[in-house]
Design a protein around this motif. Structure first.
Motif, PDB file in Angstrom:
ATOM      1  N   ILE B  60       0.827  -1.216   0.000  1.00  0.00           N
ATOM      2  CA  ILE B  60       0.000   0.000   0.000  1.00  0.00           C
ATOM      3  C   ILE B  60       0.861   1.266   0.000  1.00  0.00           C
ATOM      4  O   ILE B  60       0.451   2.298  -0.550  1.00  0.00           O
ATOM      5  N   ALA B  61       2.056   1.179   0.573  1.00  0.00           N
ATOM      6  CA  ALA B  61       2.914   2.365   0.602  1.00  0.00           C
ATOM      7  C   ALA B  61       3.346   2.764  -0.821  1.00  0.00           C
ATOM      8  O   ALA B  61       3.629   3.929  -1.083  1.00  0.00           O
ATOM      9  N   ASN B  62       3.395   1.767  -1.725  1.00  0.00           N
ATOM     10  CA  ASN B  62       3.817   2.044  -3.108  1.00  0.00           C
ATOM     11  C   ASN B  62       2.664   2.428  -4.030  1.00  0.00           C
ATOM     12  O   ASN B  62       2.887   2.715  -5.194  1.00  0.00           O
ATOM     13  N   TYR B  63       1.451   2.437  -3.486  1.00  0.00           N
ATOM     14  CA  TYR B  63       0.287   2.712  -4.345  1.00  0.00           C
ATOM     15  C   TYR B  63       0.299   4.174  -4.782  1.00  0.00           C
ATOM     16  O   TYR B  63       0.452   5.092  -3.969  1.00  0.00           O
ATOM     17  N   ASP B  64       0.133   4.353  -6.092  1.00  0.00           N
ATOM     18  CA  ASP B  64       0.116   5.708  -6.668  1.00  0.00           C
ATOM     19  C   ASP B  64      -1.323   6.191  -6.731  1.00  0.00           C
ATOM     20  O   ASP B  64      -2.156   5.604  -7.436  1.00  0.00           O
ATOM     21  N   GLU B  65      -1.591   7.281  -6.011  1.00  0.00           N
ATOM     22  CA  GLU B  65      -2.981   7.747  -5.917  1.00  0.00           C
ATOM     23  C   GLU B  65      -3.528   8.352  -7.211  1.00  0.00           C
ATOM     24  O   GLU B  65      -4.705   8.714  -7.271  1.00  0.00           O
ATOM     25  N   CYS B  66      -2.701   8.433  -8.246  1.00  0.00           N
ATOM     26  CA  CYS B  66      -3.215   8.886  -9.550  1.00  0.00           C
ATOM     27  C   CYS B  66      -4.175   7.857 -10.143  1.00  0.00           C
ATOM     28  O   CYS B  66      -5.026   8.187 -10.958  1.00  0.00           O
ATOM     29  N   TYR B  67      -3.981   6.596  -9.740  1.00  0.00           N
ATOM     30  CA  TYR B  67      -4.821   5.519 -10.277  1.00  0.00           C
ATOM     31  C   TYR B  67      -5.889   5.137  -9.265  1.00  0.00           C
ATOM     32  O   TYR B  67      -5.727   5.343  -8.072  1.00  0.00           O
ATOM     33  N   SER B  68      -6.955   4.536  -9.779  1.00  0.00           N
ATOM     34  CA  SER B  68      -8.058   4.118  -8.909  1.00  0.00           C
ATOM     35  C   SER B  68      -7.615   2.953  -8.036  1.00  0.00           C
ATOM     36  O   SER B  68      -6.979   2.013  -8.531  1.00  0.00           O
ATOM     37  N   LEU B  69      -7.940   3.019  -6.736  1.00  0.00           N
ATOM     38  CA  LEU B  69      -7.536   1.951  -5.816  1.00  0.00           C
ATOM     39  C   LEU B  69      -8.173   0.628  -6.210  1.00  0.00           C
ATOM     40  O   LEU B  69      -7.526  -0.426  -6.181  1.00  0.00           O
ATOM     41  N   THR B  70      -9.426   0.671  -6.593  1.00  0.00           N
ATOM     42  CA  THR B  70     -10.127  -0.572  -6.915  1.00  0.00           C
ATOM     43  C   THR B  70      -9.528  -1.216  -8.173  1.00  0.00           C
ATOM     44  O   THR B  70      -9.400  -2.441  -8.234  1.00  0.00           O
ATOM     45  N   THR B  71      -9.120  -0.391  -9.145  1.00  0.00           N
ATOM     46  CA  THR B  71      -8.464  -0.964 -10.338  1.00  0.00           C
ATOM     47  C   THR B  71      -7.138  -1.600  -9.943  1.00  0.00           C
ATOM     48  O   THR B  71      -6.774  -2.673 -10.441  1.00  0.00           O
ATOM     49  N   TRP B  72      -6.416  -0.939  -9.025  1.00  0.00           N
ATOM     50  CA  TRP B  72      -5.130  -1.471  -8.569  1.00  0.00           C
ATOM     51  C   TRP B  72      -5.329  -2.820  -7.851  1.00  0.00           C
ATOM     52  O   TRP B  72      -4.588  -3.773  -8.090  1.00  0.00           O
ATOM     53  N   ILE B  73      -6.354  -2.883  -7.008  1.00  0.00           N
ATOM     54  CA  ILE B  73      -6.644  -4.135  -6.291  1.00  0.00           C
ATOM     55  C   ILE B  73      -7.021  -5.213  -7.305  1.00  0.00           C
ATOM     56  O   ILE B  73      -6.589  -6.367  -7.203  1.00  0.00           O
TER      57      ILE B  73
END
Lengths: 126, 185
Positions: B60-73
């Motif tokens: 989660i620390a590497n998650y880029d908030e430019c992208y949708s969280l649900t798409t990332w999951i």
């Protein structure tokens, strides 16, 4: 084909319910807690330094041992004697006259080798 | 796909497990749905859901908030499902699966939601001969009803690859169902 198309339309976007959703969530959170509890303990700096130094020292000692073993190895009976080298080594304890004679002997041996080589190549003229 | 508040995401990144639990509760069904449709096995699907959220928490620390969280999951879940598909060949279709499929196609109530076990039978009948990529693209496009842009983001394939995989998957499924007698109306 209408049956298949109808079925595809029906299925589109449908999501099955998760059986035991709460239990699954609890399981996930518990696993995360367990994973975090098992994080490796930080090793103190002084212990890392001692480990590194002792490893390096062990390697150096091993290399020294191998080197010393090779230096003091005695020639076996089957080892061919290099008379030129032997002549040189005996020189350190010899008198000047003896050293001179040994030098002459050494030159004679070297010449002899050269002559033998020339004869060999002369006999086998390629 | 549902969106998660930016505040929840920041709290997750800061290590707030209560916020992460909220994410799990809200995204669990979507991940489970994908996993059941990919793996055609409810137990494997549950394991895949668990692995997905553990991986999400660890990264989660590497998650880029430019992208949708649900798409990332979804992306993480798709990769885990593909890895699981490679390591287990899945179970073969049984007579019960064919019977369940028949019952579903003849169901007079088109609005009835399928159970997870019914989904397993449907997938085994329809998609068991698809390649991993075809199955993923078919599932995301036809079953999860995602648009092409989201599928591109999740799979990493380009639009042409998605189109060709989808075409091949549909063709394969139609031929299979026609052989089973579903094509004759």
């Amino acid at each position: 084909m209408e049956r298949i198309d109808d079925l595809m339309e029906r299925l589109k976007g449908q999501m099955p319910q998760v059986p035991g959703a709460d239990a699954l969530t609890d399981n996930i959170m518990a696993t995360i807690e367990e994973t975090e509890d098992r994080k490796p303990v930080a090793v103190p700096m002084w212990l890392s330094v001692i480990r590194t130094v002792s490893s390096v020292a062990a390697v150096i000692l091993l290399m020294l041992f191998v080197r010393l073993k090779n230096d003091f190895a005695e020639p076996s009976e089957n080892t061919p004697v290099n008379y030129l080298e032997v002549a040189g080594n005996e020189c350190e304890e010899c008198s000047p006259a003896e050293r001179y004679n040994l030098r002459i002997e050494k030159m004679r041996l070297m010449n002899r080798r050269r002559i033998l080589k020339e004869k060999y190549y002369a006999n086998y003229d390629f | 796909m549902q969106q998660i508040d930016a505040d929840i995401i920041s709290r997750c990144k800061a290590g707030d497990k209560a916020a992460f639990r909220f994410v799990v509760e809200n995204c669990q069904q979507m991940v489970y749905s994908l996993a059941v449709k990919m793996l055609a096995d409810t137990e494997e699907a549950r394991d895949a859901v668990q692995d997905t959220f553990i991986k999400v928490w660890q990264n989660i620390a590497n998650y880029d908030e430019c992208y949708s969280l649900t798409t990332w999951i979804y992306t993480i879940a798709a990769r885990i499902c593909l890895d699981r598909l490679k390591s287990f060949s899945g179970r073969m279709q049984t007579t019960d699966d064919a019977e369940v499929f028949e019952r579903i196609t003849d169901d007079p109530d088109p609005e009835r939601r399928l159970l997870a076990s019914e989904w397993v039978s449907v997938i085994k009948v329809m998609a068991s001969e698809l390649s991993e990529k075809q199955r993923l693209v078919f599932t995301l496009s036809q079953l999860e009803d995602l648009d092409t842009a989201e599928i591109i983001e999740i799979t990493g394939l380009d639009a042409d690859q998605i189109k060709s995989n989808l075409y091949a998957a549909k063709k394969n499924i139609r031929e299979r169902l026609i052989k089973m007698g579903y094509g004759k109306d």
